[in-house]
Design an enzyme around this catalytic site. Sequence first.
Site, short mmCIF file in Angstrom:
data_model
loop_
_atom_site.label_atom_id
_atom_site.label_comp_id
_atom_site.label_asym_id
_atom_site.label_seq_id
_atom_site.Cartn_x
_atom_site.Cartn_y
_atom_site.Cartn_z
CE1 TYR A 31 43.43 39.14 38.65
CE2 TYR A 31 45.51 39.83 39.63
CZ TYR A 31 44.82 38.88 38.87
OH TYR A 31 45.13 37.56 38.83
NE ARG A 50 47.56 41.96 32.23
CZ ARG A 50 48.59 41.13 32.66
NH1 ARG A 50 48.84 40.26 32.09
NH2 ARG A 50 48.99 41.38 33.89
NE ARG A 98 23.52 39.33 44.73
CZ ARG A 98 22.82 38.41 44.16
NH1 ARG A 98 21.38 38.34 44.07
NH2 ARG A 98 23.27 37.34 43.31
CE LYS A 142 46.64 40.44 36.47
NZ LYS A 142 47.04 39.09 36.65
CD GLU A 174 46.48 31.35 31.83
OE1 GLU A 174 47.18 32.30 31.83
OE2 GLU A 174 45.24 31.74 31.81
N1 PMP Z 1 48.13 33.75 33.71
C1 PMP Z 1 47.52 33.93 34.63
C2 PMP Z 1 46.10 33.07 34.89
C3 PMP Z 1 47.61 34.81 35.52
O1 PMP Z 1 47.01 35.18 36.90
C4 PMP Z 1 48.96 35.62 35.45
C5 PMP Z 1 49.52 36.63 36.27
N2 PMP Z 1 49.59 36.35 37.82
C6 PMP Z 1 49.89 35.46 34.29
C7 PMP Z 1 49.30 34.58 33.48
C8 PMP Z 1 51.08 36.02 34.06
O2 PMP Z 1 50.98 37.36 33.73
P1 PMP Z 1 52.01 38.73 33.92
O3 PMP Z 1 53.14 38.09 33.34
O4 PMP Z 1 51.43 39.68 33.35
O5 PMP Z 1 52.02 38.52 35.51
#
Ligand code: PMP
Length: 279
Positions: A31, A50, A98, A142, A174
Site C-alpha cells: 500500500y 517506493r 487458497r 510497505k 521506528e
Molecule cells: N514507518 C512506518 C512503519 C510507516 O508505516 C510509515 C508510514 N505510515 C512511515 C514509517 C513513514 O513513511 P512515509 O513518510 O512515507 O509516510
Amino acid sequence: RIVYVNGAYVPEEEATVSIFDRGFLFADAVYEVCAILDGKICEFEGHVERLIRSLGELDMGMPVSKEELLEIHRELIKRNNVEQGAIYLQITRGTADRDFVYKKDMKQTLVMFTQAKGLTEEKAGIRVVSAPDIRWGRRDIKTVQLLASSMCKTMAKAAGKDDAWLVQDGFVTEGSSSNAYIVTKDGKIVTRNLSTSILHGITRKAILRLAAELDMEIEERPFTIAEAQDAAEAFFTAATAFVYPVIEIDGVELNGGKPGPVAKRLNEVYIEESRKSYI
Ligand code: PMP
C-alpha cells in the site's frame, strides 16, 4: 464516499473484493498513502517509486501505469471534494484458490479511497511508550501486514498514551506508523539509518534534505529509549502527519512537555515546500 476498485468508481457500500483475494488471506499486498493538501497530492513521485520497489521485492509489477495511477488519485480527490487528508492505495497479488504458493502474473486487485482530515492545524505533541518490535524482517517493503503495529498502537492507547516507539535489540527502529527522530542537546537530528529494519519514509527523505538545506546537523544511526529521554526534543514523520512533535517517552517529558522548536520549524518548512511541489 466514492472509492475506486479495479477500474470502477463506486459508492463505498458497493465496493467489493473476493474472499479469495490474497491480500485478505495472506496479507499479500502493498500500500501507499499520500497526503492531500489544498486538493493536491504531496510527494506523488516518491510514493510511486517506493510502491514500484515494494511490488518488485514481492515479485509483482504495477497493474496500471504511473500516469493512470496519478489520474485515479486526481479523480478520487475531485469526486470526494477533499481539500486536506489522505489518499490510500492498495495493490494485492489478486484472487486464487487458497495456496501458499503464488502464481506469476496474476490479475492484481487495486483499491483506493480518500480520508478527509485536517493536516495543517497546530500540533500539540504526542506521548509515546516503547514496545518490543515484533514485526517481520522486511519492514522496508510497505506490505499491509500491519497487525503487530496495530496491536502496539492499541496497547499505547489503552495505556492512555498516543503511540508506540518500537525497540529491537535495545534500539528504536521506528514508530508504529512513522519514522522516529530525536534532537540532541547539542542540536543534532538523529534518526535511524535505512535498512530492512525500517520503512524508508518518503517524508523522512524530504525532511533530511530540508534539514541539510537549513544547515542542521544530521546523524543517521540507531538510538536508545534512554538517549531519547535525555534529548532536547523528539518528533516523528509520516506522509499525513508531516513533522509531529513527541513530548513524552515512557513517562519522561521532553522540552518541558511542550513541542520543540526544531519539529515546529521543520513542519512549517515541509508544508511550505509541499505547497511548491504538490501536483
Ligand atoms: N514507518 C512506518 C512503519 C510507516 O508505516 C510509515 C508510514 N505510515 C512511515 C514509517 C513513514 O513513511 P512515509 O513518510 O512515507 O509516510
